[in-house]
Motif scaffolding. Structure first.
Motif, mmCIF file in Angstrom:
data_model
loop_
_atom_site.group_PDB
_atom_site.id
_atom_site.type_symbol
_atom_site.label_atom_id
_atom_site.label_comp_id
_atom_site.label_asym_id
_atom_site.label_seq_id
_atom_site.Cartn_x
_atom_site.Cartn_y
_atom_site.Cartn_z
ATOM 1 N N TRP A 1 0.820 -1.212 0.000
ATOM 2 C CA TRP A 1 0.000 0.000 0.000
ATOM 3 C C TRP A 1 0.853 1.261 0.000
ATOM 4 N N THR B 1 1.880 1.720 -3.450
ATOM 5 C CA THR B 1 0.735 2.226 -4.210
ATOM 6 C C THR B 1 0.517 3.708 -3.942
ATOM 7 N N GLY C 1 -6.733 1.177 -7.715
ATOM 8 C CA GLY C 1 -6.718 -0.273 -7.878
ATOM 9 C C GLY C 1 -5.663 -0.737 -8.851
ATOM 10 N N MET D 1 -2.270 -0.611 -7.279
ATOM 11 C CA MET D 1 -2.067 -1.708 -6.336
ATOM 12 C C MET D 1 -1.636 -2.974 -7.080
ATOM 13 N N ALA E 1 -7.711 6.978 -1.587
ATOM 14 C CA ALA E 1 -8.054 5.559 -1.597
ATOM 15 C C ALA E 1 -6.879 4.709 -1.124
ATOM 16 N N SER E 2 -5.663 5.093 -1.512
ATOM 17 C CA SER E 2 -4.469 4.363 -1.088
ATOM 18 C C SER E 2 -4.241 4.510 0.416
ATOM 19 N N VAL F 1 -6.585 5.004 2.644
ATOM 20 C CA VAL F 1 -7.592 4.157 3.282
ATOM 21 C C VAL F 1 -7.107 2.711 3.304
ATOM 22 N N GLY F 2 -6.567 2.240 2.190
ATOM 23 C CA GLY F 2 -6.046 0.884 2.128
ATOM 24 C C GLY F 2 -4.875 0.669 3.070
ATOM 25 N N ALA G 1 -6.468 0.617 6.609
ATOM 26 C CA ALA G 1 -7.395 -0.504 6.776
ATOM 27 C C ALA G 1 -6.659 -1.844 6.818
ATOM 28 N N SER G 2 -5.568 -1.951 6.069
ATOM 29 C CA SER G 2 -4.807 -3.202 6.032
ATOM 30 C C SER G 2 -3.898 -3.381 7.240
ATOM 31 N N GLU H 1 -0.989 -1.979 7.474
ATOM 32 C CA GLU H 1 0.414 -1.859 7.066
ATOM 33 C C GLU H 1 1.071 -0.600 7.627
#
Length: 376
Positions: free
Chosen positions: A73, A76, A123, A126, A249-250, A252-253, A256-257, A259
């Motif tokens: 992420w 990304t 996306g 990623m 969005a990145s 958030v990822g 959320a992940s 990392e």
């Protein structure tokens, strides 16, 4: 007799005559005062941005993984995080003062376009990050060359792009080039990556190439059918707004992940040191934005297919650089694939040259008819 190089010509003449009629007329109205040599200068500048930016970004991305980075992420995130750099040319370039004959799209429509494209970009980035994690820089770049073949299909159905034998040859050769990499690369990827992860990296890179090609065609369609006012300011605005969405969005990822919790330890474990870790991410982000300016600029000046071809050239150059920087294994299959990539690029460029000559002759003939209507 050839026209003088400083003779004012519309973009439709000096650009890509395989554009459809409506698009040619639209571009002609937008660039009626642009001189031919100025158009070529802009194209050359954007080609340089794309080639230099993409090559540097791929090599720095592989360097990040090789030296201890492992956050997909984060890799990304940096692909769009440097979008504020684009505010500099946005404020420096004067806005177009020519009145538009088309009603501007509503805020809701524009926001929806930017949001949708931004999410898809996140996306796609990623998928690229996963591919680069499990593949060497040389293999990754050669697989990415398939984006031209995907773009040929999307451009045909979405942008009404026409094809000649040379363009078709370019698409087929580049597709075969990537296929050759898939069947001949006997390595297991960087640092002993297993065959399973190597396959995942290959599939993700292939999927990312297809999605990237779709993005290029959708961006060109947005300029043609929705935004319609084609200025470099509009191009920059699209790049900035979609990058904002993709960056969010990145992020958030990343959170959320989970990392984000490993970033501090990743920085400490980075073999080149903490400062090198930060600078690697910063310059990767800058390189991707330089590349993005070139990509969108070429879509704007020529077409999505041309932008993708130039991007493919960079992907053919990266394997050479990766051999020198990372000592990647360059087997016979990769060398042949790289040469095929250059061949495919040369086919397309030659076709573009022929179309350019043909369009100029047609313009001269039309001018002669107007000057001496008795002979027409």
């Amino acid at each position: 007799m050839q026209p003088a190089l400083d003779m004012p010509v519309p973009l439709a003449v000096s650009a890509e005559p395989i554009l459809n009629k409506d698009e040619s007329l639209m571009r002609q109205s937008s660039f009626i005062g642009l001189k031919r040599w100025q158009w070529w200068l802009l194209v050359a500048l954007n080609i340089f941005f794309l080639l230099a930016g993409q090559a540097a970004a791929v090599l720095l991305g592989r360097f990040y993984y090789d030296e201890g980075g492992h956050s997909k992420w984060m890799a990304t995130f940096v692909q769009t995080a440097a979008f504020p750099i684009l505010l500099i040319p946005l404020f420096l370039l004067p806005s177009s003062k020519e009145p538009s004959t088309n009603a501007p799209p509503s805020f809701t429509i524009l926001a929806s376009i930017y949001f949708a494209l931004g999410v898809v970009i996140a996306g796609d980035n990623m998928l690229y990050s996963i591919g680069l994690l499990y593949l060497t820089a040389s293999t990754y770049s050669l697989v990415c060359a398939t984006q031209l073949a995907f773009n040929a299909v999307f451009s045909f159905y979405i942008n009404s792009q026409k094809f000649t034998a040379l363009i078709l040859n370019s698409v087929v050769i580049l597709s075969l080039s990537a296929a050759l990499v898939a069947i001949s690369d006997d390595s297991e990827g960087p640092s002993g990556v297993s065959k399973g992860k190597y396959a995942i990296g290959f599939i993700c890179t292939l999927a990312a190439s297809a999605l990237y090609s779709l993005l290029l065609s959708l961006m060109q369609l947005s300029f043609q059918k929705v935004i319609k006012k084609e200025t470099f300011t509009v191009v920059l605005e699209m790049q900035i707004y979609t990058s904002i969405v993709a960056t969010c969005a990145s992020l958030v990822g990343l959170f959320a992940s989970g990392e984000w919790k490993t970033i501090h330890g990743e920085m400490d474990a980075f073999s080149k040191g903490r400062i090198s870790y930060v600078m690697t991410l910063v310059w990767t982000a800058v390189a991707w934005q330089v590349c993005s300016v070139g990509v969108v600029g070429l879509i704007f000046l020529v077409s999505s297919l041309f932008s993708n071809v130039i991007s493919t050239v960079s992907l053919a150059v990266v394997p050479i650089a990766s051999v020198m920087v990372f000592h990647d294994n360059m087997n016979g299959g990769k060398i042949i694939a790289m040469l095929m990539a250059f061949w495919g690029f040369a086919s397309y460029i030659y076709q573009n040259y022929l179309d350019d000559r043909k369009a100029i002759k047609a313009q001269i003939g039309s001018a002669n008819c107007r000057n001496d209507s008795s002979h027409c």
